[in-house]
Structure formats: structure tokens, C-alpha cells
Scaffold this motif. Structure first.
Motif, mmCIF file in Angstrom:
data_model
loop_
_atom_site.group_PDB
_atom_site.id
_atom_site.type_symbol
_atom_site.label_atom_id
_atom_site.label_comp_id
_atom_site.label_asym_id
_atom_site.label_seq_id
_atom_site.Cartn_x
_atom_site.Cartn_y
_atom_site.Cartn_z
ATOM 1 N N ARG A 157 -4.667 -1.819 5.959
ATOM 2 C CA ARG A 157 -4.172 -2.522 4.767
ATOM 3 C C ARG A 157 -2.701 -2.879 4.883
ATOM 4 N NH1 ARG A 157 -5.675 1.301 -0.102
ATOM 5 N NH2 ARG A 157 -4.770 -0.427 -1.299
ATOM 6 N N GLU A 178 -9.527 -5.250 2.068
ATOM 7 C CA GLU A 178 -9.104 -4.326 1.016
ATOM 8 C C GLU A 178 -9.871 -4.521 -0.286
ATOM 9 O OE1 GLU A 178 -4.828 -4.339 0.610
ATOM 10 O OE2 GLU A 178 -4.609 -5.003 2.669
ATOM 11 N N TYR A 212 -12.439 -3.028 -1.779
ATOM 12 C CA TYR A 212 -13.251 -1.832 -1.643
ATOM 13 C C TYR A 212 -14.448 -1.807 -2.587
ATOM 14 C CZ TYR A 212 -9.120 -0.404 0.920
ATOM 15 O OH TYR A 212 -8.088 -0.358 1.807
#
Length: 497
Positions: free
Chosen positions: A40, A328, A330
Motif C-alpha cells: 500500500r 487497497e 479490502y
């Protein structure tokens, strides 16, 4: 074993060098979680990670990342010829920009030092070891979910030495150590042993740079001393502030190197990025001889199931979920897996091994996302399912129970977390004894939680025998042993008041 293919670097380590059985799988899972977090950090000063995981067929942990040709920042540390101020400031400014991006994730490096920084032929820095490649080195025993102190004694912040809370300002302290060494040629605090150096980080005041070099600007000396403040709150507020305070010492745009810097001409010039940003290499400039080095990231193998429509959709879901992880996203990644878990469970059975692995993958993603409240009941259900299908002491059952305990600890459910950690320890001890890496970590988790609920007597009863075992199993130089010793000392001190 390391290999290079094109612009990629691959490192493989036999699992025999790390452990066996469940310890290897647990380490691989932590490795992949750390890789996802590190990925990230979107900055050119952090090498790109392409893949990382466990190759069970070859019994190896592997890491595939961007190949970074460069020289170590350690090359620039010379007590007989310390760097010009503008060179040190240029390195410091680049490191501050990397840290600012990492801290925004948030990721704390914990072990910034010259050997963890590469300098390319263009003078750009690449910061290595954001907690991933370290797992593949034989001198690093494991990752920990609860934050076992990491670091190197020459560059360890006072709060790390004490086993306290590590924050972005801990990285700023180590940046101060690096700048001090670049400017003076010597570490800020020496010593013959780790304990000597730790004591100096805790109690000694650094010698001002201007007492060692009169040509160091007063404001630069002040910045380094501020970075080295014992109390985190007295250091600069963040990496951006450090960058702003370094700006006056950087060379002007379009300028040429000063004559005082000519002695550094055989090494990459870190001021070049500020004097001539994105300038092309001269055709006649072959640059210094550089040796390749590297570091890390995530993902796992797609399903190796027969090619039915459902199983192809499962493999496709894994691939799409990994892509979303890299971006990113999630929760979207977890939702992609959830959408295929339901029909797969209906057709193959809720406790089919492949369905359980998909559910385990989704639960792990929720942990990475910080969704502990959603992950906890899923880990509970998975622990029960693996206990039925593979046995209560199987690696998967124990790991799911351990992750359930970890989620509860993160949610502040201390009593329930301790209860589950004890269940984990009973299962591990019954199968492998209480001296394995995982058992030792769980024992430490229990002691930490007992201390957190202020049950100091029980915490001491848990940690004292743990310390004895760590001394025997790992020796007195082990960082985990020293952390437990420091924690036990604080507990005993608090009890004696």
C-alpha cells in the motif's frame, strides 16, 4: 537462493531454515499479510513487490520484487571524510518523503538504518525491509501480530528499547540517528554491547554535531538534535515537517556541485534529484559499478481444482480479490470472495476443503482491513469447522482460534481473548510442547493481556517462566527475550510500589 530475471529479483528460502509444520504456515500467512500492507506504500522510494508466499511443493518461502541496482547508504558513512551538509540533507529529505507516505498508510518501518537504504546511480534512495523481506532472513525469527519490538541497537528509539508503543515518531528518531552518522561518520551512540547502546539511547545526550564539525549549519544541527529527543512528543510532528526543515540545506535548482563535494564524485550524487530533477543520464556517464539488491509483496497461488464452471469461477474470484487487495480495496476484495463462497458451499458443501480455504482467505482480508468485529465470528466458525474436519489440534484449527483471540484483543475483549489464547496454548502444547515459536508467542500474548487488565500478579506468573524458557531456547541476545525481560521488569517495579 536468489535469482534475477529481467527487472525482477526472486529470493527463496527453504522452510527447513525457518521451522516446521504449523509454524511455517503461520509464518507464511503473516508474511503475506505484511506484504499486502507494505504494497500500500505507493512511492518510488519503496521497491515494488510482485509476489510473496509459500511454495508448498518446493517447501520454500519465496519473494518476488523489483530488482534495485544500487549501493548501500552505508557506503557513504566515512569518519575520515563525512558527507557535505547538502548531501546528508538530500538523503534525509528523500527518506522523509518515503516515511511520510508510509506513515499515511499507516506503516511504521521500525528498523530504518543505512544498510536498509539503497542509493541508485541517479542518487535516488530506495528504502528496504518494511517488515517483509526480514522474515526470509535467518537472523530474524518471526513477525508478531501484537508488535514485538524490532530494531537495531545503534538506531533504536528509546520507546523501542523500553518495549513501549512504537509510532511514526519512532521512525523520526532513527532518521535522526542516520543523519547524525552521515554528517559525523560515527553512530550517535556507540558501545561494546547492545545493552550499552540501549542505555545510551535511554539516558545519554548526543554530542552536538557542531562540536564535531564546525561547518555543519546550526539549524541542521538543531534539527538532528530535535529528532533525537528522548520523548517522542518533543520530536518534530511528522516526516513532512522534517522535510520542510531540510529544504534550506538542499542545493538550488539548476546549480552545480560545490568544490567541497568533489571528493564524493565516485559515488551517486543525492543532490542531483534536486539540482536537475528527472535529468537524462549522460551518454558518456556509465555511472559507478552497482550491485543489485532488493525486497518484497503479496498474493497466493490460484486454486488448482479441476476445471468445472464453479471451480473456474472460484479461481477467478481469487484472482479478482487479489487484484482488489493490491489496489487497497479490502472490503470489495472480501465481497468478491463472499459472492463465490455461497454457491460453492451449496454445491460442494460448507466444509469442503476448498470452500474452507476461501472462507479463511476472506477472514484474513477482513483482518488486514481492520474489520476485527466481522472477522472474529468467522474465525470462530472456521476454528470449529477445521476442528471437525481436520482435528482440533490441526494447524488450520489452531491458527483460526489464534486469530479469533487476536481479533478479540483488538476489540478490547481481554477476558475472552485470554481464554482463547489459553485454548490455543493447550492445543499446541499437547501436540508440540510449549517451546515452539507459536507457543512462546501465545504465552507472551497472554502475559501482555494480563498486564493490560492490570492483573500484575498473573502477568508475572506467566512471563517469568516464559523468560526462563526464552533464555534457554534463544539465548540472552534474542530481542524477544529482551522484550519480555523489560516487560517483566516494569511489572515487578509496578508491583513493588
Amino acid at each position: 537462493m536468489a535469482d534475477t530475471v529481467g527487472d525482477r529479483y526472486e529470493l527463496r528460502v527453504s522452510t527447513e531454515a525457518i521451522g516446521a509444520g504449523g509454524a511455517v504456515e503461520e509464518l507464511a500467512k503473516r508474511f503475506q499479510r505484511e506484504a499486502r500492507v507494505t504494497a500500500r506504500i505507493r512511492h518510488h522510494g519503496v521497491p515494488q513487490v510482485y509476489d510473496a508466499g509459500l511454495d508448498s511443493g518446493a517447501a520454500e518461502l519465496y519473494l518476488v520484487m523489483e530488482l534495485v541496482p544500487g549501493v548501500s547508504l552505508r557506503t557513504f558513512v566515512d569518519p575520515h571524510e563525512p558527507l557535505p551538509a547538502s548531501w546528508a540533507a538530500a538523503f534525509g529529505a528523500q527518506l522523509a518523503t518515503v516515511l511520510s507516505h508510509a506513515h499515511a498508510v499507516p506503516v511504521v518501518h521500525r528498523d530504518l538504518k543505512p544498510t536498509n537504504v539503497l542509493v541508485t546511480a541517479e542518487g535516488a534512495v530506495k528504502v528496504l525491509d518494511f517488515g517483509i523481506a526480514a522474515v526470509l532472513r535467518p537472523d530474524v525469527t518471526r513477525f508478531t501480530a501484537t508488535g514485538t519490538p524490532m530494531g537495531t541497537s545503534l538506531y533504536m528509539s528509546p520507546e523501542q528499547v523500553k518495549g513501549g508503543t512504537v509510532s511514526p515518531r519512532s521512525d523520526l528518531y532513527t532518521l535522526g540517528c542516520v543523519l547524525y552518522e552521515l554528517l559525523s561518520g560515527y553512530p550517535v551512540f556507540g558501545g561494546d554491547t547492545d545493552i550499552d547502546r540501549w542505555n545510551r539511547h535511554l539516558h545519554a545526550e548526543p554530542v552536538p554535531l557542531r562540536e564535531l564539525r564546525t561547518d555543519v549549519p546550526a539549524d541542521l544541527d538543531r534539527l538532528v538534535l530535535d529528532l533525537l529527543a528522548k520523548v517522542p512528543e518533543r520530536r518534530p510532528g511528522d516526516a513532512y515537517e522534517v522535510y520542510e526543515r531540510l529544504l534550506p540545506f538542499l542545493p538550488a535548482l539548476g546549480s552545480t556541485p560545490k568544490s567541497t563535494e568533489e571528493s564524493q564524485r565516485e559515488l551517486p550524487d543525492p543532490t542531483r534529484l534536486f539540482r536537475r530533477p528527472n535529468a537524462p543520464r549522460s551518454p558518456s556517464d556509465s555511472g559507478p559499478a552497482l550491485e543489485p539488491s532488493s525486497v518484497e509483496e503479496s498474493a497466493a497461488a490460484a486454486s488448482r481444482l479441476p476445471h468445472t464452471a464453479l471451480r473456474e469461477s472460484m479461481a477467478d474470484a481469487v484472482s479478482r480479490a487479489d487484484g482488489l487487495l493490491y489496489e487497497e480495496r479490502y472490503l470489495q476484495s472480501a465481497d468478491v470472495l463472499d459472492a463465490v463462497i455461497r454457491p460453492a458451499g451449496n454445491e460442494l458443501g460448507a466444509e469442503n476443503p476448498q470452500v474452507l480455504q476461501l472462507r479463511l482467505r476472506r477472514a484474513a482480508i477482513l483482518v488486514v482491513a481492520g474489520e476485527y468485529r466481522r472477522a472474529q465470528p468467522e474465525f470462530d466458525a472456521l476454528a470449529d469447522a477445521f476442528s471437525r474436519t481436520k482435528g482440533p489440534r490441526s494447524d488450520d484449527a489452531v491458527e483460526c482460534l489464534r486469530q479469533s483471540a487476536y481479533c478479540r484483543a483488538e476489540l478490547g475483549q481481554v477476558e475472552e481473548a485470554i481464554h482463547r489464547f489459553r485454548d490455543v496454548l493447550d492445543r499446541i502444547s499437547g501436540e508440540h510442547g510449549d517451546g515452539t515459536d507459536t507457543a512462546l508467542e501465545v504465552r507472551r500474548n497472554i502475559g501482555e493481556l494480563q498486564a493490560a487488565r492490570n492483573d500484575l500478579s498473573e502477568a508475572e506468573s506467566t512471563l517469568a517462566p516464559l523468560l526462563d524458557d526464552l533464555v534457554v531456547l534463544r539465548g540472552k541476545d534474542d530481542e524477544g527475550m529482551r522484550y519480555v525481560a523489560a516487560l517483566l521488569k516494569r511489572i515487578r517495579s509496578a508491583r513493588s510500589r
